[in-house]
Design a protein around this motif. Sequence first.
Motif, PDB file in Angstrom:
ATOM      1  N   GLY A 160     -18.593   6.075  14.715  1.00  0.00           N
ATOM      2  CA  GLY A 160     -17.347   6.323  13.980  1.00  0.00           C
ATOM      3  C   GLY A 160     -16.556   5.039  13.765  1.00  0.00           C
ATOM      4  O   GLY A 160     -16.011   4.776  12.675  1.00  0.00           O
ATOM      5  N   ILE A 161     -16.517   4.219  14.790  1.00  0.00           N
ATOM      6  CA  ILE A 161     -15.780   2.950  14.705  1.00  0.00           C
ATOM      7  C   ILE A 161     -16.438   2.018  13.688  1.00  0.00           C
ATOM      8  O   ILE A 161     -15.769   1.369  12.895  1.00  0.00           O
ATOM      9  CB  ILE A 161     -15.734   2.275  16.097  1.00  0.00           C
ATOM     10  N   GLU A 162     -17.773   1.990  13.719  1.00  0.00           N
ATOM     11  CA  GLU A 162     -18.500   1.114  12.785  1.00  0.00           C
ATOM     12  C   GLU A 162     -18.192   1.467  11.335  1.00  0.00           C
ATOM     13  O   GLU A 162     -18.042   0.594  10.488  1.00  0.00           O
ATOM     14  CB  GLU A 162     -20.019   1.203  13.037  1.00  0.00           C
ATOM     15  N   VAL A 163     -18.094   2.788  11.074  1.00  0.00           N
ATOM     16  CA  VAL A 163     -17.799   3.242   9.705  1.00  0.00           C
ATOM     17  C   VAL A 163     -16.419   2.705   9.290  1.00  0.00           C
ATOM     18  O   VAL A 163     -16.252   2.142   8.204  1.00  0.00           O
ATOM     19  CB  VAL A 163     -17.835   4.792   9.620  1.00  0.00           C
TER      20      VAL A 163
ATOM     21  N   LEU B 296      -8.619   8.366  13.351  1.00  0.00           N
ATOM     22  CA  LEU B 296      -9.545   8.106  14.463  1.00  0.00           C
ATOM     23  C   LEU B 296     -10.837   8.899  14.290  1.00  0.00           C
ATOM     24  O   LEU B 296     -10.801  10.050  13.828  1.00  0.00           O
ATOM     25  CB  LEU B 296      -8.882   8.516  15.781  1.00  0.00           C
ATOM     26  N   PRO B 297     -11.972   8.316  14.687  1.00  0.00           N
ATOM     27  CA  PRO B 297     -13.243   9.055  14.626  1.00  0.00           C
ATOM     28  C   PRO B 297     -13.196  10.324  15.481  1.00  0.00           C
ATOM     29  O   PRO B 297     -12.507  10.370  16.510  1.00  0.00           O
ATOM     30  CB  PRO B 297     -14.250   8.058  15.206  1.00  0.00           C
ATOM     31  N   GLY B 298     -13.968  11.344  15.039  1.00  0.00           N
ATOM     32  CA  GLY B 298     -13.961  12.655  15.701  1.00  0.00           C
ATOM     33  C   GLY B 298     -14.269  12.576  17.189  1.00  0.00           C
ATOM     34  O   GLY B 298     -13.653  13.286  17.995  1.00  0.00           O
ATOM     35  N   ALA B 299     -15.199  11.719  17.586  1.00  0.00           N
ATOM     36  CA  ALA B 299     -15.604  11.655  18.993  1.00  0.00           C
ATOM     37  C   ALA B 299     -14.423  11.229  19.865  1.00  0.00           C
ATOM     38  O   ALA B 299     -14.309  11.651  21.024  1.00  0.00           O
ATOM     39  CB  ALA B 299     -16.760  10.665  19.155  1.00  0.00           C
ATOM     40  N   ILE B 300     -13.560  10.400  19.319  1.00  0.00           N
ATOM     41  CA  ILE B 300     -12.408   9.921  20.095  1.00  0.00           C
ATOM     42  C   ILE B 300     -11.338  11.018  20.175  1.00  0.00           C
ATOM     43  O   ILE B 300     -10.753  11.266  21.232  1.00  0.00           O
ATOM     44  CB  ILE B 300     -11.876   8.614  19.472  1.00  0.00           C
TER      45      ILE B 300
ATOM     46  N   THR C  26     -14.916   5.364  22.902  1.00  0.00           N
ATOM     47  CA  THR C  26     -15.327   4.358  21.902  1.00  0.00           C
ATOM     48  C   THR C  26     -16.688   3.763  22.263  1.00  0.00           C
ATOM     49  O   THR C  26     -17.319   3.145  21.430  1.00  0.00           O
ATOM     50  CB  THR C  26     -14.313   3.192  21.780  1.00  0.00           C
ATOM     51  N   PHE C  27     -17.098   3.940  23.524  1.00  0.00           N
ATOM     52  CA  PHE C  27     -18.370   3.359  23.966  1.00  0.00           C
ATOM     53  C   PHE C  27     -19.531   4.351  23.912  1.00  0.00           C
ATOM     54  O   PHE C  27     -20.656   4.011  24.268  1.00  0.00           O
ATOM     55  CB  PHE C  27     -18.219   2.792  25.388  1.00  0.00           C
ATOM     56  N   THR C  28     -19.252   5.607  23.522  1.00  0.00           N
ATOM     57  CA  THR C  28     -20.347   6.579  23.379  1.00  0.00           C
ATOM     58  C   THR C  28     -21.051   6.317  22.044  1.00  0.00           C
ATOM     59  O   THR C  28     -20.447   5.714  21.139  1.00  0.00           O
ATOM     60  CB  THR C  28     -19.805   8.027  23.381  1.00  0.00           C
ATOM     61  N   PRO C  29     -22.292   6.770  21.883  1.00  0.00           N
ATOM     62  CA  PRO C  29     -22.986   6.538  20.592  1.00  0.00           C
ATOM     63  C   PRO C  29     -22.180   7.080  19.412  1.00  0.00           C
ATOM     64  O   PRO C  29     -22.046   6.422  18.387  1.00  0.00           O
ATOM     65  CB  PRO C  29     -24.309   7.289  20.767  1.00  0.00           C
ATOM     66  N   GLU C  30     -21.587   8.291  19.570  1.00  0.00           N
ATOM     67  CA  GLU C  30     -20.840   8.888  18.449  1.00  0.00           C
ATOM     68  C   GLU C  30     -19.564   8.089  18.178  1.00  0.00           C
ATOM     69  O   GLU C  30     -19.182   7.860  17.037  1.00  0.00           O
ATOM     70  CB  GLU C  30     -20.436  10.344  18.751  1.00  0.00           C
TER      71      GLU C  30
END
Length: 387
Positions: free
Chosen positions: A291-294, A47-51, A283-287
């Motif tokens: 992360g999800i896009e990557v 999972l991306p760091g922001a999540i 998942t809806f924050t810019p970060e």
Amino acid sequence: MNRNTNFDQLPDRYLFKEIAVRAAAYTQLHPEHHLLRMGVGDVSLPLPGAIIDAMHQAVDELAHAETFRGYSPEEGYEWLRQAVIDHEYTPRGIDLDIEEVFISEGAGSDLGNLSELFLDHNTVAILDPSYPAYIDSSIMAGREVISLPCTIENGFIPELPKQKVDIIYLCLPNNPTGTVLKRAELQRWVDYAIANKSIIIFDAAYEAYISEEDIPHSIYELEGAKQVAIEVRSFSKSAGFTAVRCGYTVVPKQTGLQAMWLRRQCTKFNGTSYVAQRAAQATFTPEGKQGIEVNLAYYKQTAQMIADGLRALGYEVYGGKNAPYIWWRVPQGYDSWSFFDHLLNNCQIVCTPGIGFGDAGHGFVRFSAFSNRKDVEEALKRMKTLA
Ligand code: PLP
């Protein structure tokens, strides 16, 4: 007690269990071989760091009396339902009332549970091949199932049912064929449902993989769809939430089913975990989005690699462009299980036999972009020697 004998009509074993049994049997005989798992429907990237940060913070909140939370509202927290509307629907010109959005613990359970909104004698139309949940839950309810074959001949685009059906399951982008419908094609289904007073259960679990233009991301982009469609979505494949468990289902008031679904959820569902909902919000924050896009870009590239690699080896493959799945027509002389065994025994590759998705999957296997990239490279190498 009269047990539900409809269960007797289900196939003996759930597809993925049978795959696991055959793979385990092979490993027991050949422990020295590393199996390449190319069929998995489960995500593989962390999972991306922001999540992760949002989940840590949510856990910490539960550790203190002032910020502790108990049960979530059955429909989910308003901050998440509003974020879904603001980020997924408003930008596409879709106007939803917050009461129409229900947070779930993933699409799988809602796809089964929605069946409770309809009497058992309703007829159901299901694409063949399809994700097994639709047919299994219809069989469990004892419903008549009308199969809509998706074949090479029709470009995997199903024809409208010839007769009147009550419930239609559509999964677009499709698992397993990777098919999508253009706007005008999907409008025909909405028009059919309006004309026949049917309901469409629209499974958009792979919406994030759409890369072509003119493909609706939501069924509500189509005229009149709010009268006749329930949309089921998930963070599983878009944001890597298969373990976290969170999704949402949109039940528009115009369907006449929104109050029923709320009632059903209040009785039988005690809400999605607070930590999972905070993760979903992230998942809806810019970060989070970045992360999800990557991760999505990585899976999309893997899909392209598999499709190109198999084509270069001379095989006939479909999908992989707007979906994380590659639908591979097996070489002549094989069916989907015998080709599964062939790949397992000769290349130590585990795929998903198409027949597990319905009769029309008979001559196909499914490869998945969620497979480990190194394994994909190795699998393509091993398949060069395949007779
Ligand atoms: N719908 C489709 C088409 C799927 O392929 C899957 C899972 O593989 C699901 C729904 C279930 O997803 P979830 O993890 O949200 O339960």
